[in-house]
Design a protein around this motif. Structure first.
Motif, mmCIF file in Angstrom:
data_model
loop_
_atom_site.group_PDB
_atom_site.id
_atom_site.type_symbol
_atom_site.label_atom_id
_atom_site.label_comp_id
_atom_site.label_asym_id
_atom_site.label_seq_id
_atom_site.Cartn_x
_atom_site.Cartn_y
_atom_site.Cartn_z
ATOM 1 N N SER A 194 30.775 31.680 47.764
ATOM 2 C CA SER A 194 30.825 32.420 49.035
ATOM 3 C C SER A 194 32.241 32.818 49.412
ATOM 4 C CB SER A 194 30.213 31.580 50.159
ATOM 5 O OG SER A 194 31.044 30.484 50.511
ATOM 6 N N MET A 195 33.251 32.202 48.794
ATOM 7 C CA MET A 195 34.639 32.531 49.083
ATOM 8 C C MET A 195 35.131 33.730 48.287
ATOM 9 S SD MET A 195 36.096 28.643 48.750
ATOM 10 C CE MET A 195 35.047 27.255 49.225
ATOM 11 N N ALA A 196 34.375 34.113 47.253
ATOM 12 C CA ALA A 196 34.852 35.095 46.281
ATOM 13 C C ALA A 196 34.783 36.521 46.813
ATOM 14 C CB ALA A 196 34.037 34.985 45.002
ATOM 15 N N ASN A 197 35.655 37.363 46.268
ATOM 16 C CA ASN A 197 35.623 38.802 46.532
ATOM 17 C C ASN A 197 35.013 39.576 45.366
ATOM 18 O OD1 ASN A 197 36.928 38.699 49.078
ATOM 19 N ND2 ASN A 197 38.883 38.381 48.043
ATOM 20 N N ASP A 198 34.510 38.845 44.370
ATOM 21 C CA ASP A 198 33.962 39.478 43.178
ATOM 22 C C ASP A 198 32.646 38.804 42.809
ATOM 23 O OD1 ASP A 198 35.201 37.089 42.586
ATOM 24 O OD2 ASP A 198 36.355 37.834 40.887
ATOM 25 N N ASP A 199 31.967 39.381 41.832
ATOM 26 C CA ASP A 199 30.685 38.857 41.390
ATOM 27 C C ASP A 199 30.884 37.761 40.347
ATOM 28 O OD1 ASP A 199 29.321 40.638 43.051
ATOM 29 O OD2 ASP A 199 29.340 42.219 41.513
ATOM 30 N N TYR A 200 29.761 37.164 39.926
ATOM 31 C CA TYR A 200 29.801 36.123 38.893
ATOM 32 C C TYR A 200 30.644 36.590 37.710
ATOM 33 C CZ TYR A 200 28.359 32.683 35.488
ATOM 34 O OH TYR A 200 28.377 31.676 34.569
ATOM 35 N N PRO A 201 31.537 35.736 37.184
ATOM 36 C CA PRO A 201 31.702 34.303 37.437
ATOM 37 C C PRO A 201 32.682 33.953 38.551
ATOM 38 C CG PRO A 201 33.061 34.904 35.580
ATOM 39 C CD PRO A 201 32.340 36.160 36.010
ATOM 40 N N PHE A 202 32.898 34.877 39.503
ATOM 41 C CA PHE A 202 33.716 34.612 40.685
ATOM 42 C C PHE A 202 35.134 34.195 40.301
ATOM 43 C CE2 PHE A 202 29.261 33.213 41.409
ATOM 44 C CZ PHE A 202 28.841 34.317 42.133
ATOM 45 N N ALA A 203 35.708 34.993 39.403
ATOM 46 C CA ALA A 203 37.022 34.659 38.840
ATOM 47 C C ALA A 203 38.107 34.570 39.902
ATOM 48 C CB ALA A 203 37.409 35.690 37.781
ATOM 49 N N SER A 204 37.936 35.259 41.022
ATOM 50 C CA SER A 204 38.948 35.210 42.074
ATOM 51 C C SER A 204 39.124 33.806 42.638
ATOM 52 C CB SER A 204 38.590 36.179 43.203
ATOM 53 O OG SER A 204 37.348 35.834 43.811
ATOM 54 N N VAL A 238 26.056 26.426 38.422
ATOM 55 C CA VAL A 238 26.327 25.442 37.371
ATOM 56 C C VAL A 238 27.241 26.033 36.305
ATOM 57 C CG1 VAL A 238 25.306 24.061 35.516
ATOM 58 C CG2 VAL A 238 24.158 24.186 37.736
ATOM 59 N N THR A 239 26.842 27.163 35.734
ATOM 60 C CA THR A 239 27.577 27.705 34.583
ATOM 61 C C THR A 239 28.949 28.239 34.960
ATOM 62 O OG1 THR A 239 26.455 29.847 34.834
ATOM 63 C CG2 THR A 239 25.458 28.228 33.325
ATOM 64 N N MET A 240 29.135 28.559 36.232
ATOM 65 C CA MET A 240 30.478 28.928 36.683
ATOM 66 C C MET A 240 31.477 27.834 36.328
ATOM 67 S SD MET A 240 31.694 29.382 40.626
ATOM 68 C CE MET A 240 33.426 29.475 41.059
ATOM 69 N N PHE A 241 31.053 26.581 36.440
ATOM 70 C CA PHE A 241 31.921 25.449 36.121
ATOM 71 C C PHE A 241 31.823 25.052 34.653
ATOM 72 C CE2 PHE A 241 32.323 25.275 40.583
ATOM 73 C CZ PHE A 241 33.257 24.333 40.950
ATOM 74 N N THR A 242 30.611 24.991 34.122
ATOM 75 C CA THR A 242 30.425 24.442 32.775
ATOM 76 C C THR A 242 30.797 25.414 31.666
ATOM 77 O OG1 THR A 242 28.090 25.110 32.732
ATOM 78 C CG2 THR A 242 28.600 22.901 33.575
ATOM 79 N N GLU A 243 30.789 26.741 31.959
ATOM 80 C CA GLU A 243 31.038 27.722 30.904
ATOM 81 C C GLU A 243 32.219 28.644 31.173
ATOM 82 O OE1 GLU A 243 27.441 29.905 30.181
ATOM 83 O OE2 GLU A 243 26.220 28.088 29.909
ATOM 84 N N GLU A 244 32.655 28.753 32.422
ATOM 85 C CA GLU A 244 33.636 29.789 32.760
ATOM 86 C C GLU A 244 35.031 29.254 33.062
ATOM 87 O OE1 GLU A 244 32.869 32.789 32.301
ATOM 88 O OE2 GLU A 244 30.680 32.698 32.221
#
Length: 268
Positions: A194-204, A238-244
């Motif tokens: 919810s803090m991100a300015n971009d889409d998955y994987p929310f790299a910002s 989940v995968t934002m943390f486990t894969e990105e």
């Protein structure tokens, strides 16, 4: 690797704040979505907008003790007997407490020392206490944590509220990081998309996570979602943390994704 969400809300009423996109969210809903996402267990912080949520949390933990544990709440403005907390956490699955202290009257309770009875009880019992606290109170919270070293604090959502995005979110995270010097303070890396300015994987948001990880370490930074206000899937959380996150691997990943919060709240 066991995956434990450090914060969800279960409730049965039809009402919810506008930023929570679904209501109600019952144990059956959570179990279905957890299974689909590969989430083994979740720490339920009963919805503060539903007066029956604590009782429902006890029932969920009683029925599914390996899937749900609870950090419960009660009205802090009501005087309580000395042994109130003892009885409250004796309920099935009630492993600790969680409070929101962001409104002016709630902030005054903390700043004026009116909650010393609560911190004393939590310290005596060695309880985890989850908090959403206004950053202006971090200095006082630091003093409270130092006075009560057996109480284990958990700060919600990297200290960032549900409506705040980058770059303001980054400033709030920076304000939180000095608390990492206290060994009885941990942080939930929950609600991060919810803090991100971009889409998955929310790299910002990834630099914020790295800064928090470097400050608190893998044993005091806990993955989580606050799922009912996420606009992405539970699996993506989940995968934002486990894969990105290339820097989060091995035993460190195991701690962040579940082992850490399990140890912190004493969920055996």
């Amino acid at each position: 690797m066991q995956i434990i969400d450090s914060q969800i809300h279960l409730w049965t009423g039809e009402q919810a704040p506008p930023h929570h996109w679904r209501a109600p969210f019952r144990m059956e809903d959570a179990l279905r979505d957890m299974d689909a996402a590969g989430v083994d267990s979740a720490v339920n912080c009963p919805a503060i907008w539903d007066a029956d949520a604590n009782a429902y949390a006890v029932e969920a933990a009683r029925q599914y003790p390996s899937r749900f544990a609870t950090l419960g709440w009660f009205d802090l403005s009501v005087p309580r007997p000395d042994d109130f907390v003892d009885g409250f956490v004796a309920q099935p699955g009630m492993l600790g407490l969680r409070f929101v202290l962001v409104m002016p009257d709630q902030q005054r309770l903390l700043a004026d020392g009116a909650l010393e009875w609560l911190w004393t009880a939590a310290d005596r019992l060695g309880l985890p206490v989850g908090l959403m606290v206004h950053p202006a109170l971090y200095a006082e919270l630091s003093r409270i944590a130092a006075r009560h070293p057996r109480m284990r604090l958990l700060i919600d959502h990297l200290g960032v509220g549900p409506f705040t995005k980058l770059p303001e979110a980054g400033e709030l995270v920076e304000a939180l990081l000095p608390l990492a010097r206290l060994p009885n303070v941990a942080v939930k890396a929950s609600g991060v998309p919810s803090m991100a300015n971009d889409d998955y994987p929310f790299a910002s948001t990834h630099p914020l996570l790295r800064r928090t990880f470097d400050a608190f370490g893998p044993e005091r930074m806990f993955w989580g979602t606050d799922y009912t206000r996420m606009r992405c899937s539970w699996r993506e959380c989940v995968t934002m943390f486990t894969e990105e996150l290339s820097w989060l691997q091995g035993e460190d990943l195991e701690w962040v994704m579940g082992r850490g919060v399990r140890e912190w709240i004493g969920w055996r």
